[in-house]
Design a protein around this motif. Sequence first.
Motif, mmCIF file in Angstrom:
data_model
loop_
_atom_site.group_PDB
_atom_site.id
_atom_site.type_symbol
_atom_site.label_atom_id
_atom_site.label_comp_id
_atom_site.label_asym_id
_atom_site.label_seq_id
_atom_site.Cartn_x
_atom_site.Cartn_y
_atom_site.Cartn_z
ATOM 1 N N TYR A 186 -8.278 53.046 43.638
ATOM 2 C CA TYR A 186 -9.246 52.635 42.614
ATOM 3 C C TYR A 186 -9.795 53.854 41.864
ATOM 4 O O TYR A 186 -9.808 53.890 40.630
ATOM 5 C CB TYR A 186 -10.371 51.854 43.289
ATOM 6 C CG TYR A 186 -11.503 51.420 42.390
ATOM 7 C CD1 TYR A 186 -11.294 50.515 41.356
ATOM 8 C CD2 TYR A 186 -12.800 51.896 42.600
ATOM 9 C CE1 TYR A 186 -12.336 50.101 40.546
ATOM 10 C CE2 TYR A 186 -13.849 51.484 41.799
ATOM 11 C CZ TYR A 186 -13.607 50.589 40.776
ATOM 12 O OH TYR A 186 -14.648 50.173 39.977
ATOM 13 N N LEU A 187 -10.203 54.872 42.603
ATOM 14 C CA LEU A 187 -10.718 56.096 41.978
ATOM 15 C C LEU A 187 -9.639 56.774 41.136
ATOM 16 O O LEU A 187 -9.916 57.307 40.051
ATOM 17 C CB LEU A 187 -11.233 57.064 43.045
ATOM 18 C CG LEU A 187 -12.420 56.599 43.889
ATOM 19 C CD1 LEU A 187 -12.780 57.660 44.918
ATOM 20 C CD2 LEU A 187 -13.615 56.250 43.023
ATOM 21 N N THR A 188 -8.420 56.754 41.643
ATOM 22 C CA THR A 188 -7.312 57.383 40.926
ATOM 23 C C THR A 188 -7.104 56.737 39.561
ATOM 24 O O THR A 188 -6.970 57.420 38.542
ATOM 25 C CB THR A 188 -6.020 57.290 41.750
ATOM 26 O OG1 THR A 188 -6.190 58.062 42.950
ATOM 27 C CG2 THR A 188 -4.815 57.812 40.977
ATOM 28 N N TRP A 189 -7.084 55.405 39.516
ATOM 29 C CA TRP A 189 -6.850 54.732 38.238
ATOM 30 C C TRP A 189 -8.016 54.920 37.278
ATOM 31 O O TRP A 189 -7.812 55.044 36.063
ATOM 32 C CB TRP A 189 -6.569 53.242 38.455
ATOM 33 C CG TRP A 189 -5.177 52.984 38.950
ATOM 34 C CD1 TRP A 189 -4.805 52.512 40.176
ATOM 35 C CD2 TRP A 189 -3.958 53.214 38.239
ATOM 36 N NE1 TRP A 189 -3.443 52.429 40.270
ATOM 37 C CE2 TRP A 189 -2.894 52.850 39.091
ATOM 38 C CE3 TRP A 189 -3.659 53.694 36.966
ATOM 39 C CZ2 TRP A 189 -1.553 52.949 38.697
ATOM 40 C CZ3 TRP A 189 -2.332 53.791 36.570
ATOM 41 C CH2 TRP A 189 -1.300 53.416 37.434
ATOM 42 N N LEU A 190 -9.246 54.956 37.792
ATOM 43 C CA LEU A 190 -10.387 55.215 36.912
ATOM 44 C C LEU A 190 -10.264 56.602 36.283
ATOM 45 O O LEU A 190 -10.478 56.780 35.080
ATOM 46 C CB LEU A 190 -11.704 55.106 37.683
ATOM 47 C CG LEU A 190 -12.167 53.701 38.075
ATOM 48 C CD1 LEU A 190 -13.500 53.787 38.820
ATOM 49 C CD2 LEU A 190 -12.305 52.789 36.856
ATOM 50 N N ALA A 191 -9.924 57.594 37.092
ATOM 51 C CA ALA A 191 -9.780 58.959 36.586
ATOM 52 C C ALA A 191 -8.552 59.080 35.678
ATOM 53 O O ALA A 191 -8.592 59.782 34.657
ATOM 54 C CB ALA A 191 -9.675 59.944 37.751
ATOM 55 N N TYR A 192 -7.468 58.410 36.035
ATOM 56 C CA TYR A 192 -6.226 58.497 35.266
ATOM 57 C C TYR A 192 -6.434 58.017 33.830
ATOM 58 O O TYR A 192 -5.887 58.593 32.890
ATOM 59 C CB TYR A 192 -5.148 57.665 35.960
ATOM 60 C CG TYR A 192 -3.758 57.792 35.377
ATOM 61 C CD1 TYR A 192 -3.007 58.956 35.558
ATOM 62 C CD2 TYR A 192 -3.171 56.742 34.681
ATOM 63 C CE1 TYR A 192 -1.717 59.067 35.048
ATOM 64 C CE2 TYR A 192 -1.885 56.845 34.167
ATOM 65 C CZ TYR A 192 -1.162 58.010 34.359
ATOM 66 O OH TYR A 192 0.113 58.115 33.848
ATOM 67 N N TYR A 193 -7.244 56.994 33.667
ATOM 68 C CA TYR A 193 -7.473 56.500 32.307
ATOM 69 C C TYR A 193 -8.112 57.581 31.434
ATOM 70 O O TYR A 193 -7.618 57.906 30.358
ATOM 71 C CB TYR A 193 -8.345 55.245 32.284
ATOM 72 C CG TYR A 193 -8.602 54.825 30.859
ATOM 73 C CD1 TYR A 193 -7.639 54.110 30.157
ATOM 74 C CD2 TYR A 193 -9.747 55.235 30.182
ATOM 75 C CE1 TYR A 193 -7.818 53.802 28.820
ATOM 76 C CE2 TYR A 193 -9.932 54.929 28.839
ATOM 77 C CZ TYR A 193 -8.969 54.207 28.172
ATOM 78 O OH TYR A 193 -9.131 53.919 26.841
ATOM 79 N N GLY A 194 -9.218 58.124 31.901
ATOM 80 C CA GLY A 194 -9.936 59.098 31.093
ATOM 81 C C GLY A 194 -9.243 60.441 30.982
ATOM 82 O O GLY A 194 -9.295 61.100 29.936
ATOM 83 N N ASN A 195 -8.580 60.847 32.058
ATOM 84 C CA ASN A 195 -7.955 62.172 32.085
ATOM 85 C C ASN A 195 -6.576 62.212 31.451
ATOM 86 O O ASN A 195 -6.140 63.270 30.984
ATOM 87 C CB ASN A 195 -7.834 62.668 33.529
ATOM 88 C CG ASN A 195 -9.177 62.895 34.181
ATOM 89 O OD1 ASN A 195 -10.220 62.846 33.530
ATOM 90 N ND2 ASN A 195 -9.170 63.137 35.480
#
Length: 201
Positions: free
Chosen positions: A96-105
Amino acid sequence: MLTLYHAPNSRSSRIVHLIHEMQIDDQIDIRTVAIPRMDGTGHADPANPHPEGKVPLLVHDGVEIRESNAIILYLTDMFSDSGLGIPVGHPLRGRYLTWLAYYGNVVEPVYLLAFTKLSHPMLTASLRDVPAVEKTLSKALSENKYLCGDSYTAADLNLASIFGWAPDALPQDPLIRDWFTRCADRPARKWMMERDKIAAE
């Protein structure tokens, strides 16, 4: 006290969508503000406390939380019973954290570069490119119905938002298109779009 500063048809629309999806509308004061727009319309709004005049901005008891990913994580952790986030200690929390960060980064920068037709080997090596993003997304959706398993989460809401704003960027890959359709058909998203339409008139 929670206050969201929101401009219709902007990045903050996904936060309005999230709030309605989580059924916490009665716990957050949504204040509509103006922002300067890419087409030259709009303006800086003195009623918007964001230090750069942007949205979204969430204020909780005087503390400002900026950036969509941070606001999404803050709200889904705070209202963990909503089922839109994944709590600390859960086996899928890291995903979950990975996908949240992946979007913005990665995702938004990559698509912005593609829209503007800017290209450089250093950018591709660092940020990736559209085919790499599509491959990553397709692989995840070949294994599960949604990004974090078989349940819709705020990670899906966030990442799908870019294809809502730029439908021409939606890949031809049927796995991605079917996933986006599932995300786009959510009643809370349709409610948000109608709310934004009225607010923008």
